[in-house]
Design an enzyme around this catalytic site. Structure first.
Site, mmCIF file in Angstrom:
data_model
loop_
_atom_site.group_PDB
_atom_site.id
_atom_site.type_symbol
_atom_site.label_atom_id
_atom_site.label_comp_id
_atom_site.label_asym_id
_atom_site.label_seq_id
_atom_site.Cartn_x
_atom_site.Cartn_y
_atom_site.Cartn_z
ATOM 1 N N LYS A 217 -1.914 -2.543 7.149
ATOM 2 C CA LYS A 217 -3.425 -3.220 7.362
ATOM 3 C C LYS A 217 -4.146 -3.335 8.428
ATOM 4 C CE LYS A 217 -4.577 -7.957 4.789
ATOM 5 N NZ LYS A 217 -3.975 -9.050 5.614
ATOM 6 N N CYS B 265 4.026 -10.125 15.061
ATOM 7 C CA CYS B 265 5.350 -9.668 15.327
ATOM 8 C C CYS B 265 6.705 -11.117 14.715
ATOM 9 C CB CYS B 265 5.929 -8.770 16.139
ATOM 10 S SG CYS B 265 4.794 -7.521 16.828
ATOM 11 N N CYS C 63 0.320 -6.986 22.499
ATOM 12 C CA CYS C 63 1.219 -6.025 22.089
ATOM 13 C C CYS C 63 0.713 -4.916 21.325
ATOM 14 C CB CYS C 63 1.594 -6.902 20.456
ATOM 15 S SG CYS C 63 2.463 -6.993 19.339
ATOM 16 N N HIS D 257 4.084 1.208 1.693
ATOM 17 C CA HIS D 257 5.521 0.678 1.668
ATOM 18 C C HIS D 257 5.765 1.832 0.664
ATOM 19 C CE1 HIS D 257 2.684 -2.751 2.807
ATOM 20 N NE2 HIS D 257 4.163 -3.260 3.578
ATOM 21 N N HIS E 253 0.439 -4.173 17.473
ATOM 22 C CA HIS E 253 -0.826 -4.514 17.336
ATOM 23 C C HIS E 253 -2.190 -5.057 17.663
ATOM 24 C CE1 HIS E 253 2.646 -6.407 14.950
ATOM 25 N NE2 HIS E 253 1.712 -6.362 14.080
ATOM 26 N N LYS F 196 -0.474 4.390 12.295
ATOM 27 C CA LYS F 196 0.845 4.036 10.997
ATOM 28 C C LYS F 196 -0.661 3.567 10.636
ATOM 29 C CE LYS F 196 4.676 1.044 9.581
ATOM 30 N NZ LYS F 196 4.776 -0.095 10.017
ATOM 31 N N CYS G 53 3.918 -12.718 20.119
ATOM 32 C CA CYS G 53 3.300 -11.738 19.045
ATOM 33 C C CYS G 53 3.254 -12.628 18.089
ATOM 34 C CB CYS G 53 3.424 -10.702 19.165
ATOM 35 S SG CYS G 53 2.771 -9.689 17.875
ATOM 36 N N HIS H 43 0.553 -1.087 0.681
ATOM 37 C CA HIS H 43 0.085 -0.406 -0.202
ATOM 38 C C HIS H 43 1.038 0.563 -0.367
ATOM 39 C CE1 HIS H 43 1.027 -0.160 4.260
ATOM 40 N NE2 HIS H 43 0.349 -0.897 4.953
HETATM 41 ZN ZN LIG Z 1 3.130 -7.551 17.361
#
Ligand SMILES: [Zn+2]
Length: 513
Positions: free
Chosen positions: A313, A139, A157, A31, A160, A310, A136, A28
């Site tokens: 997705k 991660c 996390c 990136h 996330h 940030k 996680c 996206h």
């Molecule tokens: Zn994570």
């Protein structure tokens, strides 16, 4: 040669890398932000006559890919094969001119990773021991107390916002703790990390929290999609250890070293700040363990955010590359607006209203308008033949000083400022036309030659950002986009204008982001 010749000539080769991306979903704008930045620097260096090797690619191993493929009913190999083509087609759509697209499933890469693992093991820097902790899955890393956040009393996390899983396993460790003194020395005394504040962030973390050894293997019953530990087939190598090594395997580590010898000393890694720790503490230590010098530069940028978060997705706030290409009509438009808001220190809030206004006022109204106006006038007044005349010395000095500021900005990776310098020159061009009114003159040769030189200079400076437009302008006006550091005025004897291209169509400004 101008006095700037020296600055660029310091490096005769330039090796630039993006992070390799997880292909669990198509890329996206987040990136693209990183990849376009690397491409702009690569194109600039090529224009300066430097030999460039530009690396990007995909990080294809690990649990996340294994699970994503399973969900889709595909093998990880088939899935990553497809995704490699998806990534390549997005990079094509943005005119990303990489030299090599690495995949961590490449045979050469796998061989290099095994070789590196063995090398470090033989040095006694890898050992086997039990590990338990909070993990996680997203991660693919363990979190220590202090690193995770608590939600309703449970460990989560921080990236996330998902609960961590308790895990216990035998694993192989990399003796990261051995590298404390080395890392502090490199981070404090060598000018590698740009901007420098990130270097201080890491060194104070190391100073305050110390370094724990890093688990670099996963039991195969949990993660089978990876590179096996060379001497223990019950384990695969941890994805981060595998992934980081792409930067050396891509240039021949573990095989033919000729590219490695040519390029490693000039390597510039481009990363987002979220992977700073792995690219400093972990990567510099792995390199040290392999008896390889740390990278020349690690260029870190802040996040592209939407509503303060940030773009990612999992957060669900991504802007697609298609949407941007559709909106701005060409890769040039997308590349330019992204680089105008590029920032290494501070997060940039993604805001269509702001981007639309940058696109309209700079690309369409300033640069595009200048090219169109001068092209039309040259065709009408001089039948396209614009012969050399002398340029007003005061104007020439002003142009040179903008060019110098541009080179300085590019050499310190400040692409946003560099783009602004190029646009300032185009603005000077429009102002010059307004003041000198070539359309009122019977022979406006001097005015149009001056304007053509302004266009040649701004086009040269913009070429790394807007390569397609640079090509169409230089073709339509009959000049070559040359080396910016060797630029000088009044070298073109005659411009041969055959067309007055419309480069950027204005778009209707959006009301909301
Ligand atoms: Zn994570």
């Amino acid at each position: 040669m101008s006095k700037h010749g020296k600055r660029c000539a310091v490096l005769d080769s330039f090796y630039i890398t993006t992070p390799i991306y997880y292909p669990n979903a198509p890329p996206h704008i987040g990136h693209a932000y990183t990849t376009v930045f690397a491409d702009v620097l690569a194109r600039y260096k090529r224009l300066c006559g430097v030999k460039v090797f530009f690396l990007t690619g995909n990080d294809e191993h690990g649990l996340k890919i294994q699970k994503t493929a399973e969900k889709l009913g595909k093998t990880p190999k088939d899935f990553t094969d497809e995704m490699a083509e998806v990534f390549k087609s997005y990079w094509r759509s943005l005119d990303i001119q990489y030299d090599y697209f690495i995949r961590t499933t490449d045979t050469n890469h796998e061989k290099a990773v095994k070789e590196a693992f063995n090398y470090i093991y033989k040095k006694g820097l890898i050992y086997k021991a039990k590990y338990s902790g909070l993990y996680c899955v997203e991660c693919e890393k363990y979190y220590s107390p202090g690193e995770y956040v608590e939600v309703e009393g449970k460990p989560y996390c921080p990236l996330h916002n998902k609960p961590l899983e308790y895990m216990e396993e035998e694993t192989y460790y990399f003796k990261l703790s051995d590298f404390k003194d080395y890392l502090l020395d490199v981070l404090r005394n060598r000018d590698i990390v740009v901007p420098r504040s990130y270097s201080e962030e890491v060194s104070s973390k190391i100073e305050n929290e110390g370094l724990r050894d890093l688990s670099i293997a996963r039991p195969i019953e949990r993660v089978w999609w990876g590179i096996p530990v060379p001497f223990d087939d019950k384990y695969v190598i941890y994805v981060w250890f595998d992934a980081l090594l792409n930067y050396i395997s891509a240039i021949g580590y573990g095989g033919d070293h000729s590219l490695f010898n040519e390029y490693w000393s000039s390597v510039h890694h481009v990363i987002g700040k979220d992977i700073l720790w792995f690219h400093t503490a972990v990567w510099f230590s792995i390199l040290r363990a392999l008896d390889i010098e740390p990278p020349r530069k690690l260029i870190v940028h802040a996040f592209l955010t939407t509503k303060g978060a940030k773009m990612s997705k999992s957060v669900g706030n991504v802007v697609s590359i298609e949407e941007m290409l559709g909106r701005y009509g060409s890769p040039d438009g997308v590349r330019y607006v992204l680089m105008r808001i590029f920032n290494m220190d501070k997060d940039s809030e993604f805001d269509f209203q702001l981007l639309d206004s940058i696109y309209n006022s700079e690309l369409a109204d300033t640069y595009g308008n200048l090219v169109r106006r001068v092209g039309v006038l040259a065709l009408k007044k001089l039948r396209g033949k614009v012969y050399r005349r002398s340029i007003d010395p005061k104007l020439r000095d002003e142009l040179n000083s903008k060019l110098n500021a541009y080179i300085e900005a590019m050499d310190s990776f400040d692409v946003s400022r560099a783009a602004t310098m190029a646009m300032d020159i185009a603005r000077m061009g429009n102002q010059y036309l307004n003041d000198s009114k070539p359309w009122e003159k019977s022979d406006p040769s001097k005015e149009l030659y001056t304007a053509m030189e302004i266009i040649r200079l701004s086009t040269t400076m913009l070429a790394p950002f807007t390569p397609r437009s640079a090509k169409s302008v230089s073709t339509a006006f009959g000049f070559e986009v040359g080396n910016p550091i060797k630029y000088s005025v009044e070298v073109v004897e005659r411009f041969n204008v055959t067309d007055a291209p419309v480069l950027f169509k204005k778009i209707s400004v959006s009301k909301k982001g």
